[in-house]
Design a protein around this motif. Structure first.
Motif, PDB file in Angstrom:
ATOM      1  N   SER A  40       7.850 -18.838 -11.737  1.00 34.00           N
ATOM      2  CA  SER A  40       9.176 -18.549 -11.161  1.00 34.00           C
ATOM      3  C   SER A  40       9.072 -17.598  -9.976  1.00 34.00           C
ATOM      4  O   SER A  40       9.745 -17.783  -8.960  1.00 34.00           O
ATOM      5  N   LEU A  41       8.234 -16.577 -10.100  1.00 38.81           N
ATOM      6  CA  LEU A  41       8.051 -15.596  -9.032  1.00 38.81           C
ATOM      7  C   LEU A  41       7.549 -16.262  -7.755  1.00 38.81           C
ATOM      8  O   LEU A  41       8.085 -16.030  -6.666  1.00 38.81           O
ATOM      9  N   PHE A  42       6.536 -17.110  -7.880  1.00 37.86           N
ATOM     10  CA  PHE A  42       5.983 -17.740  -6.679  1.00 37.86           C
ATOM     11  C   PHE A  42       6.938 -18.775  -6.098  1.00 37.86           C
ATOM     12  O   PHE A  42       7.059 -18.880  -4.877  1.00 37.86           O
ATOM     13  N   LYS A  43       7.646 -19.503  -6.939  1.00 32.74           N
ATOM     14  CA  LYS A  43       8.655 -20.441  -6.421  1.00 32.74           C
ATOM     15  C   LYS A  43       9.739 -19.689  -5.662  1.00 32.74           C
ATOM     16  O   LYS A  43      10.179 -20.121  -4.597  1.00 32.74           O
ATOM     17  N   LYS A  44      10.165 -18.554  -6.214  1.00 35.60           N
ATOM     18  CA  LYS A  44      11.189 -17.735  -5.577  1.00 35.60           C
ATOM     19  C   LYS A  44      10.738 -17.232  -4.202  1.00 35.60           C
ATOM     20  O   LYS A  44      11.557 -16.999  -3.311  1.00 35.60           O
ATOM     21  N   ASN A  45       9.428 -17.104  -4.022  1.00 40.89           N
ATOM     22  CA  ASN A  45       8.867 -16.617  -2.764  1.00 40.89           C
ATOM     23  C   ASN A  45       8.315 -17.748  -1.897  1.00 40.89           C
ATOM     24  O   ASN A  45       7.395 -17.552  -1.108  1.00 40.89           O
ATOM     25  N   SER A  46       8.908 -18.927  -2.038  1.00 44.58           N
ATOM     26  CA  SER A  46       8.673 -20.090  -1.174  1.00 44.58           C
ATOM     27  C   SER A  46       7.284 -20.717  -1.293  1.00 44.58           C
ATOM     28  O   SER A  46       6.826 -21.383  -0.380  1.00 44.58           O
ATOM     29  N   PHE A  47       6.613 -20.525  -2.416  1.00 42.57           N
ATOM     30  CA  PHE A  47       5.377 -21.241  -2.688  1.00 42.57           C
ATOM     31  C   PHE A  47       5.746 -22.567  -3.340  1.00 42.57           C
ATOM     32  O   PHE A  47       6.738 -22.645  -4.071  1.00 42.57           O
ATOM     33  N   VAL A  48       4.966 -23.606  -3.074  1.00 42.53           N
ATOM     34  CA  VAL A  48       5.215 -24.908  -3.691  1.00 42.53           C
ATOM     35  C   VAL A  48       3.984 -25.327  -4.489  1.00 42.53           C
ATOM     36  O   VAL A  48       2.849 -25.053  -4.102  1.00 42.53           O
ATOM     37  N   GLN A  49       4.250 -25.987  -5.605  1.00 37.59           N
ATOM     38  CA  GLN A  49       3.156 -26.479  -6.433  1.00 37.59           C
ATOM     39  C   GLN A  49       2.491 -27.649  -5.722  1.00 37.59           C
ATOM     40  O   GLN A  49       3.154 -28.595  -5.315  1.00 37.59           O
ATOM     41  N   SER A  50       1.173 -27.579  -5.572  1.00 35.67           N
ATOM     42  CA  SER A  50       0.479 -28.628  -4.836  1.00 35.67           C
ATOM     43  C   SER A  50      -0.580 -29.358  -5.648  1.00 35.67           C
ATOM     44  O   SER A  50      -1.059 -30.406  -5.223  1.00 35.67           O
ATOM     45  N   ALA A  51      -0.948 -28.812  -6.801  1.00 38.18           N
ATOM     46  CA  ALA A  51      -1.980 -29.483  -7.605  1.00 38.18           C
ATOM     47  C   ALA A  51      -1.956 -28.952  -9.033  1.00 38.18           C
ATOM     48  O   ALA A  51      -1.402 -27.879  -9.308  1.00 38.18           O
ATOM     49  N   ILE A  52      -2.570 -29.723  -9.917  1.00 43.01           N
ATOM     50  CA  ILE A  52      -2.824 -29.289 -11.282  1.00 43.01           C
ATOM     51  C   ILE A  52      -4.337 -29.307 -11.478  1.00 43.01           C
ATOM     52  O   ILE A  52      -5.006 -30.289 -11.160  1.00 43.01           O
ATOM     53  N   LEU A  53      -4.864 -28.201 -11.972  1.00 45.92           N
ATOM     54  CA  LEU A  53      -6.292 -28.103 -12.275  1.00 45.92           C
ATOM     55  C   LEU A  53      -6.453 -28.220 -13.790  1.00 45.92           C
ATOM     56  O   LEU A  53      -6.087 -27.307 -14.529  1.00 45.92           O
ATOM     57  N   HIS A  54      -6.943 -29.350 -14.238  1.00 43.95           N
ATOM     58  CA  HIS A  54      -7.051 -29.608 -15.667  1.00 43.95           C
ATOM     59  C   HIS A  54      -8.212 -28.825 -16.280  1.00 43.95           C
ATOM     60  O   HIS A  54      -9.311 -28.771 -15.710  1.00 43.95           O
TER      61      HIS A  54
END
Length: 75
Positions: A40-54
């Motif tokens: 939530s913190l990073f989304k709030k600061n305009s970061f976007v999810q770009s990958a999943i590391l399994h």
């Protein structure tokens, strides 16, 4: 110290430093998929999810997945 804005303040300072001093184009963070507060913190600061590391993180017992969040910096 939770929910007092300290995390966002730190992210802003790091982002400013990476932009003005290091001249980076992008920054990223690797976050455990179960760490909803950090997500939530990073989304709030305009970061976007770009990958999943399994099975990226190991806690001593099991491997867990992680998200990569990134932000393109504006110069």
């Amino acid at each position: 110290y939770r929910y007092k804005g300290y995390g966002s303040a730190v992210i802003k300072q790091i982002t400013d430093y990476c932009t003005r001093i290091l001249h980076l184009h992008q920054i990223y963070a690797i976050i455990d998929t179960l760490n909803t507060s950090s997500i939530s913190l990073f989304k709030k600061n305009s970061f976007v999810q770009s990958a999943i590391l399994h099975e990226w993180l190991y806690d001593g017992i099991t491997y867990r997945d992680a998200f990569v969040f990134q932000k393109t910096l504006v110069h």
